[in-house]
Design a protein around this motif. Structure first.
Motif, PDB file in Angstrom:
ATOM      1  N   TYR A 324       0.729  -1.284   0.019  1.00 46.25           N
ATOM      2  CA  TYR A 324       0.097   0.184  -0.061  1.00 46.25           C
ATOM      3  C   TYR A 324       0.957   1.257   0.035  1.00 46.25           C
ATOM      4  N   GLY A 325       2.264   1.136   0.067  1.00 46.36           N
ATOM      5  CA  GLY A 325       2.979   2.308   0.134  1.00 46.36           C
ATOM      6  C   GLY A 325       2.751   3.125   1.373  1.00 46.36           C
ATOM      7  N   LYS A 326       2.439   2.237   2.743  1.00 48.71           N
ATOM      8  CA  LYS A 326       2.310   3.228   3.655  1.00 48.71           C
ATOM      9  C   LYS A 326       3.350   3.159   4.708  1.00 48.71           C
ATOM     10  N   GLU A 327       3.558   3.992   5.516  1.00 50.57           N
ATOM     11  CA  GLU A 327       4.568   3.699   6.746  1.00 50.57           C
ATOM     12  C   GLU A 327       4.251   2.684   7.568  1.00 50.57           C
ATOM     13  N   PHE A 328       5.047   1.779   7.785  1.00 52.43           N
ATOM     14  CA  PHE A 328       4.892   0.719   8.747  1.00 52.43           C
ATOM     15  C   PHE A 328       4.712   1.119  10.211  1.00 52.43           C
ATOM     16  N   LYS A 329       3.665   0.697  10.876  1.00 52.88           N
ATOM     17  CA  LYS A 329       3.368   0.948  12.124  1.00 52.88           C
ATOM     18  C   LYS A 329       2.523  -0.121  12.858  1.00 52.88           C
ATOM     19  N   PRO A 330       2.897  -0.687  13.925  1.00 54.00           N
ATOM     20  CA  PRO A 330       2.083  -1.833  14.578  1.00 54.00           C
ATOM     21  C   PRO A 330       0.572  -1.747  14.305  1.00 54.00           C
ATOM     22  N   GLY A 331       0.135  -2.704  14.006  1.00 50.75           N
ATOM     23  CA  GLY A 331      -1.569  -2.740  14.047  1.00 50.75           C
ATOM     24  C   GLY A 331      -2.209  -2.171  12.984  1.00 50.75           C
ATOM     25  N   ARG A 332      -1.280  -1.618  11.901  1.00 47.56           N
ATOM     26  CA  ARG A 332      -1.666  -1.006  10.825  1.00 47.56           C
ATOM     27  C   ARG A 332      -1.660  -2.022   9.553  1.00 47.56           C
ATOM     28  N   LYS A 333      -2.738  -1.896   8.693  1.00 47.20           N
ATOM     29  CA  LYS A 333      -2.933  -2.828   7.413  1.00 47.20           C
ATOM     30  C   LYS A 333      -2.096  -1.841   6.585  1.00 47.20           C
ATOM     31  N   VAL A 334      -0.791  -2.703   6.050  1.00 44.43           N
ATOM     32  CA  VAL A 334       0.068  -1.953   5.183  1.00 44.43           C
ATOM     33  C   VAL A 334       0.299  -2.751   4.002  1.00 44.43           C
ATOM     34  N   GLY A 335      -0.341  -3.626   3.689  1.00 48.06           N
ATOM     35  CA  GLY A 335      -0.397  -4.645   2.429  1.00 48.06           C
ATOM     36  C   GLY A 335      -1.263  -5.948   2.708  1.00 48.06           C
ATOM     37  N   HIS A 336      -1.267  -6.552   1.421  1.00 47.82           N
ATOM     38  CA  HIS A 336      -1.906  -7.944   1.434  1.00 47.82           C
ATOM     39  C   HIS A 336      -1.360  -8.586   0.512  1.00 47.82           C
TER      40      HIS A 336
END
Length: 359
Positions: A324-336
């Protein structure tokens, strides 16, 4: 055609990826400067109730939609005065409030867990006496991925529970001894044509979806489609809607609806003739709907907090990475990852390979 989207997260991003081959252009209204959908269209960086920017979006777009139900219903109602918006404001008003939503299910004869409106601690105490324990206390709005709720197992859990959730309007739901969690992704066009994808088996951990597996000839498919059809027709709905159910005693009980493309439908990108994202865009743009038929055996696994090494994910046969191109953070959906295999046995093997990268 230019599509305006309220929200610029991964759902908006995947909508734009699906719409670009159709010749569509996109504009996103999102207050986050780093909204991950911004790379795929114009980004209006503003609050969801910023009237000036909403007017700008209405002027620029031919039709507007939204990617999540936390958008204020008033925002959609305002936009509807200037540009076609799908789904409509009434659909959002009901779907974003669990009391309105459950009340609609009851009105339509769709089975639900027992539920009660909670406006104060005294309401909660009385409702627990009637419904019993265990039960789940949820905020009426804004809760998602396990947030905004508390499981009440023992009488001591009830004490001050209303205050723990912020002393905001809540709903108490009786706990359902379910044997499975499934969801149905349906799409309805402007002229009322309705199509449904196969029921999906879902696995959650700590309230967050981890795994979705598309079914083949599920015995409750017809029942799920019947219930979804009642809701779609009641709301004069246009677009994709996801309906989450509990499997109970050989039937279905309604959990909740989402008036948008849904995490449990991501498998359709590679696993269906026409993905949920493309079908949503077809519906709101007034185009014919695409086939919802499954292609092979498919599943989706979420990446929470971080995406495994790209080389390792893409080395797995039948696996398709969506970052998803999002910053990695605990509990965050960042890809699949989506998997599309020739048969169920191969699919289970591939699921285990992806899970090994996550665990």
């Amino acid at each position: 055609m230019k599509i305006g989207i309220i929200g610029g997260g991964q759902l908006g991003r995947m909508l734009a990826l699906a719409g670009t081959p159709l010749g569509q252009q996109f504009a996103f209204l999102d207050p986050a400067p780093d909204a991950c959908a911004a790379a795929l269209g114009e980004h209006l960086c503003a609050a969801y109730d910023d009237r000036e920017q909403l007017r700008q979006l209405a002027e620029d777009a031919d039709v507007v939609t939204f990617e999540f139900e936390s958008v204020p219903a008033e925002t959609v109602a305002f936009l509807e005065q200037h540009v076609p918006v799908f789904p409509n404001a009434e659909s959002l008003r009901i779907a974003r409030d669990r009391w309105f939503e459950k009340s609609m299910f009851r009105e339509l004869g769709i089975p639900t867990p027992e539920f009660a409106d909670i406006q104060c601690q005294a309401d909660l105490n009385n409702a627990v006496q009637n419904i019993g324990l265990p039960a789940v206390l949820k905020t009426r709005t804004l809760g998602y991925d396990g947030k905004g709720q508390k499981l009440l197992r023992q009488p001591e859990d009830v004490i001050d529970a209303f205050a723990e959730l912020g002393s905001v309007p809540c709903i108490l739901e009786g706990f359902v001894p379910f044997t499975g969690e499934v969801s149905l992704v349906a799409v309805r066009s402007r002229d009322g044509d309705t199509r449904c994808y196969p029921l999906v088996h879902n696995t959650h951990e700590q309230g967050i979806l981890r795994l979705s597996v598309a079914s083949t000839e599920h015995p409750l498919q017809a029942q799920a489609e019947n219930y979804a059809g009642r809701v779609l027709d009641k709301l004069n709905y246009v677009g994709v809607l996801a309906f989450e159910f509990f499997e109970v005693d050989g039937g279905l009980k309604a959990n909740e609806i989402a008036p948008r493309v849904h995490n449990s439908g991501h498998w359709t990108i590679e696993g269906a003739e026409c993905s949920q994202f493309e079908n949503h865009l077809r519906a709101i743009a007034g185009l014919p709907l695409g086939s919802t038929a499954k292609v092979g055996e498919s599943a989706m696994l979420n990446f929470i907090g971080e995406v495994p090494a790209v080389a390792k994910v893409t080395a797995i046969p039948d696996c398709h990475l969506h970052h998803y191109g999002k910053e990695f953070k605990p509990g965050r959906k960042v890809g699949h990852a989506t998997l599309r295999c020739t048969d169920a046995a191969v699919l289970q093997s591939r699921i285990a390979e992806v899970q090994a990268l996550i665990d």
